[in-house]
Design a protein around this motif. Structure first.
Motif, PDB file in Angstrom:
ATOM      1  N   ILE B   7      42.208  41.964  35.712  1.00  0.00           N
ATOM      2  CA  ILE B   7      41.969  42.723  34.471  1.00  0.00           C
ATOM      3  C   ILE B   7      42.902  43.933  34.421  1.00  0.00           C
ATOM      4  CG2 ILE B   7      40.274  44.086  33.180  1.00  0.00           C
ATOM      5  CD1 ILE B   7      39.477  41.234  33.154  1.00  0.00           C
ATOM      6  N   ILE B  10      46.309  43.001  33.201  1.00  0.00           N
ATOM      7  CA  ILE B  10      46.527  42.539  31.827  1.00  0.00           C
ATOM      8  C   ILE B  10      45.907  43.457  30.775  1.00  0.00           C
ATOM      9  CG2 ILE B  10      46.754  40.122  32.531  1.00  0.00           C
ATOM     10  CD1 ILE B  10      43.936  39.608  31.573  1.00  0.00           C
ATOM     11  N   PRO B 387      34.982  42.058  30.652  1.00  0.00           N
ATOM     12  CA  PRO B 387      36.162  41.289  30.230  1.00  0.00           C
ATOM     13  C   PRO B 387      36.006  40.712  28.821  1.00  0.00           C
ATOM     14  CG  PRO B 387      35.635  40.754  32.499  1.00  0.00           C
ATOM     15  CD  PRO B 387      34.540  41.654  32.009  1.00  0.00           C
ATOM     16  N   LEU B 388      34.805  40.242  28.485  1.00  0.00           N
ATOM     17  CA  LEU B 388      34.602  39.704  27.140  1.00  0.00           C
ATOM     18  C   LEU B 388      34.702  40.802  26.091  1.00  0.00           C
ATOM     19  CD1 LEU B 388      31.756  37.146  27.879  1.00  0.00           C
ATOM     20  CD2 LEU B 388      33.984  36.621  26.874  1.00  0.00           C
ATOM     21  N   ALA B 391      38.338  41.632  25.722  1.00  0.00           N
ATOM     22  CA  ALA B 391      39.064  40.586  25.000  1.00  0.00           C
ATOM     23  C   ALA B 391      38.790  40.695  23.502  1.00  0.00           C
ATOM     24  CB  ALA B 391      38.656  39.210  25.516  1.00  0.00           C
ATOM     25  N   ASN B 392      37.524  40.873  23.146  1.00  0.00           N
ATOM     26  CA  ASN B 392      37.164  40.981  21.734  1.00  0.00           C
ATOM     27  C   ASN B 392      37.783  42.212  21.071  1.00  0.00           C
ATOM     28  OD1 ASN B 392      35.031  38.972  20.480  1.00  0.00           O
ATOM     29  ND2 ASN B 392      34.618  39.091  22.664  1.00  0.00           N
ATOM     30  N   ARG B 394      40.723  43.150  21.740  1.00  0.00           N
ATOM     31  CA  ARG B 394      42.163  42.872  21.874  1.00  0.00           C
ATOM     32  C   ARG B 394      42.819  43.830  22.858  1.00  0.00           C
ATOM     33  NH1 ARG B 394      44.129  39.797  16.523  1.00  0.00           N
ATOM     34  NH2 ARG B 394      45.444  38.957  18.153  1.00  0.00           N
ATOM     35  N   LEU B 396      43.124  42.951  26.121  1.00  0.00           N
ATOM     36  CA  LEU B 396      43.618  42.169  27.257  1.00  0.00           C
ATOM     37  C   LEU B 396      44.760  41.277  26.777  1.00  0.00           C
ATOM     38  CD1 LEU B 396      40.365  40.926  29.084  1.00  0.00           C
ATOM     39  CD2 LEU B 396      41.786  42.899  29.653  1.00  0.00           C
ATOM     40  N   LYS B 398      47.669  38.217  27.554  1.00  0.00           N
ATOM     41  CA  LYS B 398      47.644  36.902  28.185  1.00  0.00           C
ATOM     42  C   LYS B 398      47.837  37.000  29.689  1.00  0.00           C
ATOM     43  CE  LYS B 398      50.840  34.355  26.193  1.00  0.00           C
ATOM     44  NZ  LYS B 398      51.529  33.478  25.195  1.00  0.00           N
ATOM     45  N   PHE B 399      47.170  36.127  30.431  1.00  0.00           N
ATOM     46  CA  PHE B 399      47.420  35.990  31.864  1.00  0.00           C
ATOM     47  C   PHE B 399      48.417  34.859  32.069  1.00  0.00           C
ATOM     48  CE2 PHE B 399      46.221  33.670  35.816  1.00  0.00           C
ATOM     49  CZ  PHE B 399      46.765  34.583  36.685  1.00  0.00           C
TER      50      PHE B 399
END
Lengths: 401, 401
Positions: B7, B10, B387-388, B391-392, B394, B396, B398-399
């Motif tokens: 995490i 990214i 992490p969720l 991500a939501n 924005r 994070l 791309k890995f």
């Protein structure tokens, strides 16, 4: 013992055939106007029929919230831990233009750039020279040999190229020469561990030689190198699964990823129908098929909801060619979601379907994200798909007595 | 590479704001008379509406069957592995009374106790002296300095206090002086590894000095020390997530836990409404908000089903203040379940809701344990919530490529 070691220990060959159909960027998000995802919008009777016959679920390519690139997304589908088995950028770039790397090779991404008379970078992309110019200059640099290391240079596009270093004792643990900014000179490449000293030295000498060879080619009168990476030494799919696997993919990146895990790569056309035809032609000679369909992802990346729906319908229409082969195990999934309303790869879990005589079907009748929520697979990690496919193909024996 | 390292690699900053509303002890169990849980019993139209808009699921704070304390429960919500990132008891006690520890500090829990003329413990709690007496005696011991180590002593309640050792080279790997029984003398504190010798020596000298200072204060004429723990050196949330996080909590324990992971702590009132007002006042200046509501847990601990229902309804009524701010990502969950019919923290998975433009909603329409079983998040680990949320928002990238 990690998961792959366990699988390696219990895998056996069997006559059963597995087809893994990867619909790139398969998962989506609802169109705010209709409340329906791309899959829910598309008319896909063949996929729906498979959902009814098979066992369905959703898979996380890496982990909840993590958006994968194509590399980790596919490694996970092939059963490899995508975090510990990460592929370096240089290798991915090489793989993306169909370069076959040999063990010990190191690949780097390259840019042609512009430097002034003092050696200071004035344009990191050399004015984005044409593809033709790039190919011409790559030819100039290609085949350089330094201290027993042969350096191959391949054009990618515009100012971008790939350099492959082939020789003994090349360890990719080195810094980059690209300072990621203009107004400074290219950086000296240095070793991050003692054993990487040889590669650092050769890469610096290669950069100096390139400068000399390119001196009269302004604006492309220097190079920048980054993303040095050695060819990864994964266990192959033959070793782990005792499979004889074939990859069918239109785009070089996916053929390359398949090669990295040991798959044979079929020659195929540029179309979906061509790919399915290639599967049919080769069906007798292999027991595992990785069939990659790209255009769903492209449409999602372009934020083109309608086009993604249309590609899904095209895939559905072509499916009877595949199902007509009656594979013992059919897996349909994606390497990640690419929702059109998001316009890029995303972290959302990906629909996964497994059809086989022994799959233990569930009550799901529709091939869609919401329908698959109630599926018998539940929510799994993408790395668990291969063991499930193998088990359904009776290619895994009991663990322990 | 563990999950937080991934995490960290990214994560990026973005203007999007995340609100994490932690309703302490959120999950419950059905009242045997009605068959309904606290959440199912409460009238919570705002939470239900959010459930309809968001993606729902259940989370395990640690692992199925494991009941977390507040420390591990919150660490998991902040994304830290609650098993490897455990917080020592002394530190938790210090944090619980709002003590700000510095790197290198060691905290221990202390008891005033009674010893007889032979030094044998006759009462491990010194007859549970009053809070006032405790404060007075702590003042007597506070500020002791031994061999360059300053020892601060803070009253907790009745016979309990916290001692903080501040100085160089203090390693908390030492035994306790509390024998956990009467009829024996306090134990000598010993080092469990060579580098902890200095702390053991200083702690023993502090105990001897305390005995001298307290000799005329029977029944509180001696101390017992236990739970020695150094300030943990976690990566901060700023380092991992590149967030600028603010904690809003009425109870010191939760402010302290937030400080341990790097959050700023807001001044707030004693009420739910005060906390929501504090969120509103500070909304412009931060991009992550941890808002902690305690009273659901207290009611659950008191086995007071009706009061827990009422607190849930109060939270629901106050929610429009929060939702009016239109956070890009809203997470509502708990640190663990505290079912009123169980009367304490429990292992039951905790409802979790994520609302955002990209959450991929599900068919859940009610905010309750049984309704969330069918949610799109499925059953996740509490460590996956951050992490969720990232991500939501924005936040994070791309890995891998």
């Amino acid at each position: 013992m990690n998961n792959l070691e366990l699988i390696k220990e219990i895998s056996i060959t069997s006559p059963e055939k597995i087809v893994l159909l990867v619909i790139d960027g398969l998962g989506g998000l609802p169109d705010p106007k209709t409340g329906k995802t791309e899959l829910e919008t598309a008319r896909i009777p063949n996929l729906d029929a498979l959902a009814a016959r098979g066992i369905c679920g959703l898979s996380d390519p890496i982990a909840p919230g993590i958006t994968p690139g194509s590399g980790p997304g596919h490694l996970a589908l092939f059963g490899y831990d995508p975090i510990s088995c990460n592929i370096g950028r240089g290798v991915l770039e090489a793989v993306g233009i169909d370069i076959e790397l040999k063990p010990g090779d190191v690949a780097a991404r390259g840019n042609f750039c512009t430097v002034n008379e003092k050696g200071i970078i004035t344009d990191r992309r050399a004015g984005r020279i044409s593809n033709e110019k790039c190919a011409e200059l790559c030819q100039l640099l290609d085949g350089t040999s330094i201290d027993g290391v042969d350096i191959k240079v391949y054009p990618v596009r515009e100012h971008r190229f790939v350099a492959v270093f082939h020789g003994d004792n090349l360890i990719a643990n080195v810094t980059e020469s690209d300072p990621s900014q203009t107004g400074v000179a290219p950086l000296k490449i240095t070793a991050l561990s003692p054993e990487a000293g040889r590669l650092a030295d050769i890469a610096n000498r290669f950069a100096a030689k390139a400068k000399a060879l390119l001196s009269s080619h302004h604006p492309a009168n220097m190079i920048l190198l980054r993303g040095f990476a050695g060819k990864p030494s994964f266990l192959t799919m033959q070793e782990i699964y005792k499979l004889n696997p074939l990859a069918i993919a239109v785009y070089p990146m996916y053929r390359g990823l398949a090669r990295l895990v040991g798959m044979k790569v079929a020659r195929t056309g540029d179309t979906l129908e061509g790919e399915f035809a290639t599967l049919k032609e080769n069906y007798k000679n292999y027991d595992f098929f990785f069939l990659h369909v790209k255009w769903t992802d492209t449409a999602g990346e372009d934020s083109d909801f309608a086009r993604k729906v249309k590609v899904l319908e095209q895939i559905d229409a072509a499916l009877p060619i595949l199902t007509g082969l009656e594979p013992d195990v059919l897996v349909i999934t994606g390497d990640h979601s690419t929702p059109a309303i998001f316009g890029g790869h995303s972290w959302h879990p990906v629909p996964v379907l497994i059809c086989s005589k022994y799959c233990r079907t569930d009550s799901v009748k529709k091939f869609s994200e919401p329908a698959f929520l109630a599926g018998g697979l539940g929510r799994i990690s993408a790395t668990q798909i291969m063991p499930l496919a193998m088990a359904n193909a009776r290619k895994l024996t009991k663990f322990g007595a």
